[in-house]
Design a protein around this motif. Sequence first.
Motif, short mmCIF file in Angstrom:
data_model
loop_
_atom_site.label_atom_id
_atom_site.label_comp_id
_atom_site.label_asym_id
_atom_site.label_seq_id
_atom_site.Cartn_x
_atom_site.Cartn_y
_atom_site.Cartn_z
N ALA A 170 -2.63 4.10 -2.80
CA ALA A 170 -2.76 3.17 -3.92
C ALA A 170 -2.39 1.77 -3.44
O ALA A 170 -1.47 1.60 -2.65
CB ALA A 170 -1.84 3.59 -5.06
N ALA A 171 -3.12 0.79 -3.93
CA ALA A 171 -2.75 -0.61 -3.74
C ALA A 171 -1.79 -0.95 -4.87
O ALA A 171 -1.99 -0.53 -6.01
CB ALA A 171 -3.98 -1.49 -3.79
N ALA A 172 -0.72 -1.69 -4.56
CA ALA A 172 0.31 -1.92 -5.57
C ALA A 172 0.90 -3.32 -5.47
O ALA A 172 0.89 -3.94 -4.42
CB ALA A 172 1.42 -0.89 -5.41
N MET A 173 1.39 -3.77 -6.62
CA MET A 173 2.12 -5.03 -6.72
C MET A 173 3.36 -4.74 -7.56
O MET A 173 3.23 -4.19 -8.66
CB MET A 173 1.30 -6.10 -7.44
CG MET A 173 0.05 -6.54 -6.72
SD MET A 173 0.36 -7.51 -5.25
CE MET A 173 1.04 -8.99 -5.92
N PRO A 174 4.54 -5.09 -7.07
CA PRO A 174 5.72 -4.91 -7.92
C PRO A 174 5.71 -5.93 -9.06
O PRO A 174 5.43 -7.11 -8.84
CB PRO A 174 6.89 -5.15 -6.97
CG PRO A 174 6.32 -5.90 -5.81
CD PRO A 174 4.85 -5.60 -5.76
N VAL A 175 5.96 -5.47 -10.27
CA VAL A 175 5.95 -6.35 -11.44
C VAL A 175 7.24 -6.21 -12.23
O VAL A 175 7.94 -5.21 -12.13
CB VAL A 175 4.74 -6.07 -12.37
CG1 VAL A 175 3.43 -6.40 -11.67
CG2 VAL A 175 4.74 -4.64 -12.85
N SER A 176 7.53 -7.23 -13.01
CA SER A 176 8.77 -7.24 -13.78
C SER A 176 8.65 -6.48 -15.10
O SER A 176 9.65 -6.04 -15.65
CB SER A 176 9.20 -8.68 -14.05
OG SER A 176 8.19 -9.36 -14.76
N ASN A 177 7.45 -6.32 -15.63
CA ASN A 177 7.26 -5.66 -16.92
C ASN A 177 6.73 -4.25 -16.70
O ASN A 177 5.56 -4.05 -16.41
CB ASN A 177 6.29 -6.47 -17.79
CG ASN A 177 6.13 -5.89 -19.17
OD1 ASN A 177 6.53 -4.78 -19.45
ND2 ASN A 177 5.53 -6.68 -20.05
N LYS A 178 7.59 -3.26 -16.87
CA LYS A 178 7.22 -1.86 -16.61
C LYS A 178 6.41 -1.23 -17.75
O LYS A 178 5.97 -0.11 -17.64
CB LYS A 178 8.48 -1.01 -16.36
CG LYS A 178 9.35 -1.52 -15.25
CD LYS A 178 8.70 -1.35 -13.91
CE LYS A 178 9.68 -1.71 -12.83
NZ LYS A 178 9.13 -2.23 -11.65
N ALA A 202 0.88 -1.17 0.00
CA ALA A 202 0.00 0.00 0.00
C ALA A 202 0.91 1.21 0.00
O ALA A 202 1.86 1.29 0.79
CB ALA A 202 -0.91 0.01 1.22
N LEU A 203 0.66 2.14 -0.92
CA LEU A 203 1.43 3.38 -1.00
C LEU A 203 0.55 4.49 -0.43
O LEU A 203 -0.54 4.73 -0.94
CB LEU A 203 1.80 3.71 -2.44
CG LEU A 203 2.47 2.61 -3.26
CD1 LEU A 203 2.71 3.09 -4.68
CD2 LEU A 203 3.76 2.18 -2.61
#
Length: 110
Positions: free
Chosen positions: A25-33, A10-11
């Motif tokens: 913001a709810a967030a998920m780190p992802v590999s594809n920007k 959560a940011l």
Amino acid sequence: GAAVKGPPCALYYKYDEKALVADMAAAMPVSNKSLGNEAYSIISLSESKEYVLDYRGAYDKMMPAYQTMDSIIKMNGHTNPDLVIEEYITDPMMEKDTSKWSTLIHFLVK
């Protein structure tokens, strides 16, 4: 199509303790920007100094951890964090014992 490369987060851009209102913001780190569409967007965080606390316990008992972080940044010359991130290391659906939940609290400052 993007592989998640870390725990959900959560940011918190702003949080009003009195009104109990947050800009977050709810967030998920992802590999594809390069992903992004009408439903969500990709954001990148600028490099910054951060203070991190590994909080252990239930989410509704986090206030002392936040008070500690506030004191630490103030002792180091910062009035408020520029961004707060809660990184949810433990999945509550997999671990029912709240004393084993780990949440990394990040205070990002300039």
